[in-house]
Design an enzyme around this catalytic site. Structure first.
Site, PDB file in Angstrom:
ATOM      1  N   MET A 157      -4.818   6.214 -14.617  1.00 41.76           N
ATOM      2  CA  MET A 157      -4.635   4.805 -14.232  1.00 41.76           C
ATOM      3  C   MET A 157      -5.968   4.195 -13.803  1.00 41.76           C
ATOM      4  O   MET A 157      -6.265   3.053 -14.098  1.00 41.76           O
ATOM      5  CB  MET A 157      -3.622   4.692 -13.089  1.00 41.76           C
ATOM      6  CG  MET A 157      -2.187   4.743 -13.567  1.00 41.76           C
ATOM      7  SD  MET A 157      -1.010   4.583 -12.217  1.00 41.76           S
ATOM      8  CE  MET A 157      -1.363   2.943 -11.588  1.00 41.76           C
ATOM      9  N   LYS A 195       0.798  -1.231   0.000  1.00 38.26           N
ATOM     10  CA  LYS A 195       0.000   0.000   0.000  1.00 38.26           C
ATOM     11  C   LYS A 195       0.833   1.284   0.000  1.00 38.26           C
ATOM     12  O   LYS A 195       0.387   2.331   0.475  1.00 38.26           O
ATOM     13  CB  LYS A 195      -0.997   0.040   1.183  1.00 38.26           C
ATOM     14  CG  LYS A 195      -1.840  -1.181   1.377  1.00 38.26           C
ATOM     15  CD  LYS A 195      -2.308  -1.818   0.111  1.00 38.26           C
ATOM     16  CE  LYS A 195      -3.354  -1.046  -0.648  1.00 38.26           C
ATOM     17  NZ  LYS A 195      -3.617  -1.708  -1.971  1.00 38.26           N
ATOM     18  N   SER A 196       2.032   1.173  -0.544  1.00 40.08           N
ATOM     19  CA  SER A 196       2.919   2.339  -0.540  1.00 40.08           C
ATOM     20  C   SER A 196       3.110   2.956  -1.913  1.00 40.08           C
ATOM     21  O   SER A 196       3.952   3.841  -2.083  1.00 40.08           O
ATOM     22  CB  SER A 196       4.284   1.927   0.025  1.00 40.08           C
ATOM     23  OG  SER A 196       4.130   1.410   1.318  1.00 40.08           O
ATOM     24  N   LYS A 236      -8.209   6.333  -3.282  1.00 36.66           N
ATOM     25  CA  LYS A 236      -8.213   7.797  -3.130  1.00 36.66           C
ATOM     26  C   LYS A 236      -6.954   8.435  -3.694  1.00 36.66           C
ATOM     27  O   LYS A 236      -7.006   9.489  -4.302  1.00 36.66           O
ATOM     28  CB  LYS A 236      -8.324   8.162  -1.649  1.00 36.66           C
ATOM     29  CG  LYS A 236      -9.725   8.200  -1.136  1.00 36.66           C
ATOM     30  CD  LYS A 236      -9.792   9.101   0.067  1.00 36.66           C
ATOM     31  CE  LYS A 236     -11.228   9.364   0.473  1.00 36.66           C
ATOM     32  NZ  LYS A 236     -11.278   9.979   1.807  1.00 36.66           N
ATOM     33  N   SER A 263      -5.012   2.787   3.936  1.00 38.35           N
ATOM     34  CA  SER A 263      -5.149   2.155   2.624  1.00 38.35           C
ATOM     35  C   SER A 263      -5.242   0.626   2.786  1.00 38.35           C
ATOM     36  O   SER A 263      -6.078  -0.042   2.172  1.00 38.35           O
ATOM     37  CB  SER A 263      -3.935   2.534   1.766  1.00 38.35           C
ATOM     38  OG  SER A 263      -4.013   1.944   0.509  1.00 38.35           O
ATOM     39  N   HIS A 307       7.399  -7.257  -2.217  1.00 38.82           N
ATOM     40  CA  HIS A 307       7.279  -6.705  -0.854  1.00 38.82           C
ATOM     41  C   HIS A 307       8.303  -7.366   0.073  1.00 38.82           C
ATOM     42  O   HIS A 307       8.195  -7.256   1.292  1.00 38.82           O
ATOM     43  CB  HIS A 307       5.888  -6.989  -0.265  1.00 38.82           C
ATOM     44  CG  HIS A 307       4.754  -6.302  -0.968  1.00 38.82           C
ATOM     45  ND1 HIS A 307       4.815  -5.007  -1.399  1.00 38.82           N
ATOM     46  CD2 HIS A 307       3.500  -6.743  -1.281  1.00 38.82           C
ATOM     47  CE1 HIS A 307       3.657  -4.674  -1.964  1.00 38.82           C
ATOM     48  NE2 HIS A 307       2.860  -5.711  -1.908  1.00 38.82           N
TER      49      HIS A 307
HETATM   50  P1  A3P Z   1      -5.182   4.637  -1.286  1.00 34.29           P
HETATM   51  O1  A3P Z   1      -5.801   3.371  -0.787  1.00 34.29           O
HETATM   52  O2  A3P Z   1      -4.773   5.554  -0.182  1.00 34.29           O
HETATM   53  O3  A3P Z   1      -6.011   5.321  -2.324  1.00 34.29           O
HETATM   54  P2  A3P Z   1      -0.118  -0.382  -3.562  1.00 34.29           P
HETATM   55  O4  A3P Z   1      -0.111  -0.404  -5.027  1.00 34.29           O
HETATM   56  O5  A3P Z   1       1.251  -0.407  -2.956  1.00 34.29           O
HETATM   57  O6  A3P Z   1      -1.015  -1.430  -3.016  1.00 34.29           O
HETATM   58  O7  A3P Z   1      -0.702   1.026  -3.095  1.00 34.29           O
HETATM   59  C1  A3P Z   1      -2.021   1.376  -3.344  1.00 34.29           C
HETATM   60  C2  A3P Z   1      -2.216   2.841  -3.001  1.00 34.29           C
HETATM   61  O8  A3P Z   1      -1.568   3.641  -4.004  1.00 34.29           O
HETATM   62  C3  A3P Z   1      -3.685   3.221  -3.017  1.00 34.29           C
HETATM   63  O9  A3P Z   1      -3.801   4.246  -2.010  1.00 34.29           O
HETATM   64  C4  A3P Z   1      -3.838   3.772  -4.419  1.00 34.29           C
HETATM   65  O10 A3P Z   1      -4.941   4.610  -4.595  1.00 34.29           O
HETATM   66  C5  A3P Z   1      -2.530   4.535  -4.564  1.00 34.29           C
HETATM   67  N1  A3P Z   1      -2.213   4.820  -5.965  1.00 34.29           N
HETATM   68  C6  A3P Z   1      -2.158   3.966  -6.998  1.00 34.29           C
HETATM   69  N2  A3P Z   1      -1.901   4.611  -8.149  1.00 34.29           N
HETATM   70  C7  A3P Z   1      -1.766   5.916  -7.830  1.00 34.29           C
HETATM   71  C8  A3P Z   1      -1.504   7.093  -8.587  1.00 34.29           C
HETATM   72  N3  A3P Z   1      -1.347   7.077  -9.916  1.00 34.29           N
HETATM   73  N4  A3P Z   1      -1.460   8.279  -7.923  1.00 34.29           N
HETATM   74  C9  A3P Z   1      -1.633   8.338  -6.589  1.00 34.29           C
HETATM   75  N5  A3P Z   1      -1.882   7.246  -5.818  1.00 34.29           N
HETATM   76  C10 A3P Z   1      -1.959   6.053  -6.432  1.00 34.29           C
END
Ligand code: A3P
Length: 292
Positions: free
Chosen positions: A225, A46-47, A252, A131, A101
């Site tokens: 995206m 989630k980063s 978000k 997230s 990860h």
């Molecule tokens: P949120 O749940 O806060 O919206 P991961 O891919 O590591 O699982 O991380 C997912 C998080 O990255 C989600 O956060 C997602 O919305 C955010 N994310 C993915 N693509 C993004 C983008 N183009 N711009 C900003 N945030 C993005």
């Protein structure tokens, strides 16, 4: 009640998603043969993984950037420890770009050759927590948790996929000299996507024309995206992995969403534990969009 054992596979002290990997696969990782031109994208869940997977696909694969192919980002930059589509990682043509990860101590030994590049993306852990809470309630392969209060405890105890956030980032940072690694934050990407793509290109020694750079940035924005089926994992979660409800991987995409979810008391508790665990840690975290 926790059903942690149903969802978590603990291998050498680190928690994996039990339903999408197995010990046999995890055991082969350490000796997996690395090529100098492989690239590893490493994150705590989630980063900003999917975001950076998309950026790397767009940088490396012209056909992804020009949309002349219809290959999912997930197959362009597959997960090393979760080979969901059973790709042949050993014989994949170069450049192979993996997302992972993994903690620093479980990656293939060959990464210590310092030629293979590792990009580590990190995000402020309160936003990671929120997230992850939503994601875990949405995706069927993760354990759902009713309240943030309960999830907060699980997260702080590392009873989640990825184990303890603190250990992940500290481990990688403290062992950075063993690898060729660059650290970049989600918040930096959010505040300056173009500048961040340029930083990534410079680290990976990839030169893009202005036009190609524009194409990468355009297709890596949150909105684009979200509406690009190749890039938002919607198909994979809804059709292959399974979802408990309607949801979006791109939920978000903001900085500071934690403020809408954590109570003052929960936030204070988090701060206290953060302080204790991150003493003298030099990387800076941005907790709010308006912060410098
Ligand atoms: P949120 O749940 O806060 O919206 P991961 O891919 O590591 O699982 O991380 C997912 C998080 O990255 C989600 O956060 C997602 O919305 C955010 N994310 C993915 N693509 C993004 C983008 N183009 N711009 C900003 N945030 C993005």
């Amino acid at each position: 009640m926790d059903n942690t054992d149903e969802y978590l596979l603990n291998f050498k002290g680190y928690n994996f998603e039990k339903l999408i990997t197995d010990v046999e696969h995890l055991e082969m990782m350490e000796d997996f043969e690395i090529r100098d031109d492989d690239v590893f994208l490493v994150t705590y869940p989630k980063s900003g993984t999917i975001w950076t997977q998309q950026i790397l696909s767009l940088i490396y694969f012209d056909s992804h950037r020009n949309s002349t192919e219809n290959i999912e980002t997930m197959d362009r930059v597959p997960f090393f420890e979760y080979n969901i589509h059973n790709l042949d990682y050993v014989n994949m043509p170069s450049p192979r770009i993996f997302a992972s990860h993994l903690p620093y101590y479980l990656v293939p030994k060959g990464l210590k050759n310092k030629k293979t590049k590792i990009l580590y993306i990190y995000r402020n852990p309160k936003d990671v927590l929120i997230s992850f809470f939503h994601f875990s309630n949405w995706v069927a392969t993760l354990e759902a948790t009713e309240t943030i209060e309960h999830y907060l405890e699980k997260f702080l105890d590392g009873k989640v996929v990825g184990s303890r956030w603190f250990d992940h980032i500290r481990g990688w940072y403290e062992h950075r000299h063993d690898f060729s690694i660059m650290f970049l934050s989600y918040e930096d990407m959010k505040k300056d996507l173009r500048g961040s793509v340029l930083k990534i290109c410079s680290f990976l020694e990839k030169e893009l024309s202005e036009e190609d750079l524009d194409a990468v940035v355009r297709q890596a924005t949150f909105q684009n995206m979200k509406s690009d089926p190749r890039a938002n994992y919607g198909n994979i979660i809804n059709k292959e992995i399974g979802a408990r409800s309607n949801g979006y991987f791109l939920r978000k995409g903001t900085i500071g969403d934690w403020k809408h979810h954590l109570t003052v008391k929960q936030n204070e508790r988090f701060d206290m534990i953060f302080k204790k665990n991150m003493k003298n840690f030099p990387l800076k975290f941005v907790w709010d969009m308006n912060e410098d």
